[in-house]
Scaffold this active site. Structure first.
Site, PDB file in Angstrom:
ATOM      1  N   CYS A 152     -99.751 -11.767 -60.358  1.00  0.00           N
ATOM      2  CA  CYS A 152     -99.006 -10.630 -59.816  1.00  0.00           C
ATOM      3  C   CYS A 152     -98.558 -10.945 -58.395  1.00  0.00           C
ATOM      4  O   CYS A 152     -99.361 -11.369 -57.560  1.00  0.00           O
ATOM      5  CB  CYS A 152     -99.874  -9.373 -59.825  1.00  0.00           C
ATOM      6  SG  CYS A 152     -98.979  -7.917 -59.218  1.00  0.00           S
ATOM      7  N   CYS A 208     -97.088  -8.651 -56.338  1.00  0.00           N
ATOM      8  CA  CYS A 208     -96.882  -7.440 -55.543  1.00  0.00           C
ATOM      9  C   CYS A 208     -97.698  -7.493 -54.262  1.00  0.00           C
ATOM     10  O   CYS A 208     -98.564  -8.343 -54.074  1.00  0.00           O
ATOM     11  CB  CYS A 208     -97.218  -6.195 -56.361  1.00  0.00           C
ATOM     12  SG  CYS A 208     -98.979  -5.784 -56.408  1.00  0.00           S
ATOM     13  N   CYS A 263    -102.036  -6.226 -54.558  1.00  0.00           N
ATOM     14  CA  CYS A 263    -103.152  -6.952 -55.157  1.00  0.00           C
ATOM     15  C   CYS A 263    -103.699  -8.033 -54.215  1.00  0.00           C
ATOM     16  O   CYS A 263    -102.947  -8.635 -53.459  1.00  0.00           O
ATOM     17  CB  CYS A 263    -102.718  -7.591 -56.476  1.00  0.00           C
ATOM     18  SG  CYS A 263    -102.230  -6.391 -57.734  1.00  0.00           S
TER      19      CYS A 263
END
Length: 332
Positions: free
Chosen positions: A191, A193, A196
């Protein structure tokens, strides 16, 4: 009207070439004809900088951006007072079918002074633009071949715990937070983003889900804190080392309600589930990865046979869309 035409083929995708052209603050690193350009490259905005060409003194330029078609076309217009001279600078990027880009780099000159200046434009400025083209090619092709540190788990041998269960610990050398996960993980992915947790030097986090109630904190519960209690997914991290240990969802209408989020890389047994896809890849730009480096990131994911998406995987996106329909039907 006079037209100055130049062209070059670059062995890099249009997105990479575009990222180099649009990152004007880095022009001093590579651009011999426009060694300085400042401002915001959005339509209608004026940028300022320096034009450098052989046999002609450097001069300030203050063009206005007139057209942007992302990864395909960039234009700006310079005009002298009284409309005696204008110059429309044009970059057109054309995918050439083999992953490369044909760049048509032109400039249209108009006004009474265009003919007067044409001999210098046709020799000195043409030479400068050929130099810019070759520098652009070198820059884009070097970035195409760049490497990216995706995540330490990429490239590890894939294995699976016989039971699917595992214990995970934070990075604290003494008194680490420890959790037990009693179900096999699903949707294990990278991920990009900003929410996280990512290990040092890694572009991506590694996240997987298990059914809610599958995670138990068995040691140092008092060291856990919420990263941001306002988020729909409430991530719990160790106060000391910062590692995220578990994420929970309390909103029963959320599309991930009934799941908990874990980081399989923190497993103590060494088992590594298969990385199924990479999510929110474009978000890396928002978290500090230069747009010019994204071709290297996507190439590295391709070499690792990890499908790349700019949201979740198609499977999860379909599930999320259907969840919205279910809520709408329930409220009808």
């Amino acid at each position: 009207m006079r037209l100055l035409e130049t062209e070059i083929v670059i062995d890099a995708p249009p997105q990479t070439v575009w990222a180099v052209l649009d990152d004007i603050e880095r022009y001093p690193e590579w651009n011999p004809a426009l060694p300085a350009l400042h401002g915001r490259t959005t339509v209608g905005q004026k940028v300022t900088g320096t034009l450098r060409q052989p046999n002609v003194p450097e001069r300030e330029v203050t063009p206005t951006i007139t057209r942007i078609v992302g990864a395909r076309e960039l234009r700006w217009l310079s005009q002298a007072p009284g409309d005696v001279f204008s110059a429309e600078h044009i970059f057109i990027l054309e995918p050439n079918g083999d992953g490369g880009t044909r760049v048509r780099h032109n400039e249209i000159f108009d006004g009474p002074m265009a003919d007067e200046r044409w001999p210098s434009i046709d020799t000195n400025l043409r030479t400068a633009y050929h130099g810019l083209n070759h520098a652009l090619k070198a820059r884009a092709e070097a970035l195409r071949d760049g490497t990216a540190a995706l995540h330490p788990a990429v490239g590890r041998a894939v294995s699976a715990s016989p039971s699917g269960t595992f214990t995970a610990r934070c990075r604290c050398a003494s008194e680490p937070v420890e959790i037990e996960v009693n179900q096999a993980v699903a949707h294990n992915h990278l991920c990009g983003c900003s929410k996280c947790w990512k290990p040092a030097g890694a572009a991506f986090a590694q996240i997987a889900v298990v059914p809610a109630g599958s995670v138990s904190v068995v040691a140092q519960r008092d060291k856990l804190e919420a990263v941001d209690a306002t988020q729909k997914i409430e991530r719990q991290r160790c106060k000391s080392c910062g590692v995220h240990m578990v994420g929970t969802v309390s909103d029963p209408d959320h599309h991930f309600y009934g799941l908990e989020f874990v980081h399989p890389e923190r497993a103590t047994d060494g088992f590594q589930p298969k990385i199924e896809f990479a999510a929110f890849v474009s978000s890396l730009v928002e978290t500090g990865t230069p747009a010019t480096g994204m071709a290297g990131v996507r190439a590295a994911l391709g070499q690792a046979a990890i499908p790349a998406y700019d949201a979740f995987s198609p499977e999860l996106m379909d599930i999320i869309a259907w969840h919205k329909v279910k809520l709408a039907k329930a409220d009808a």
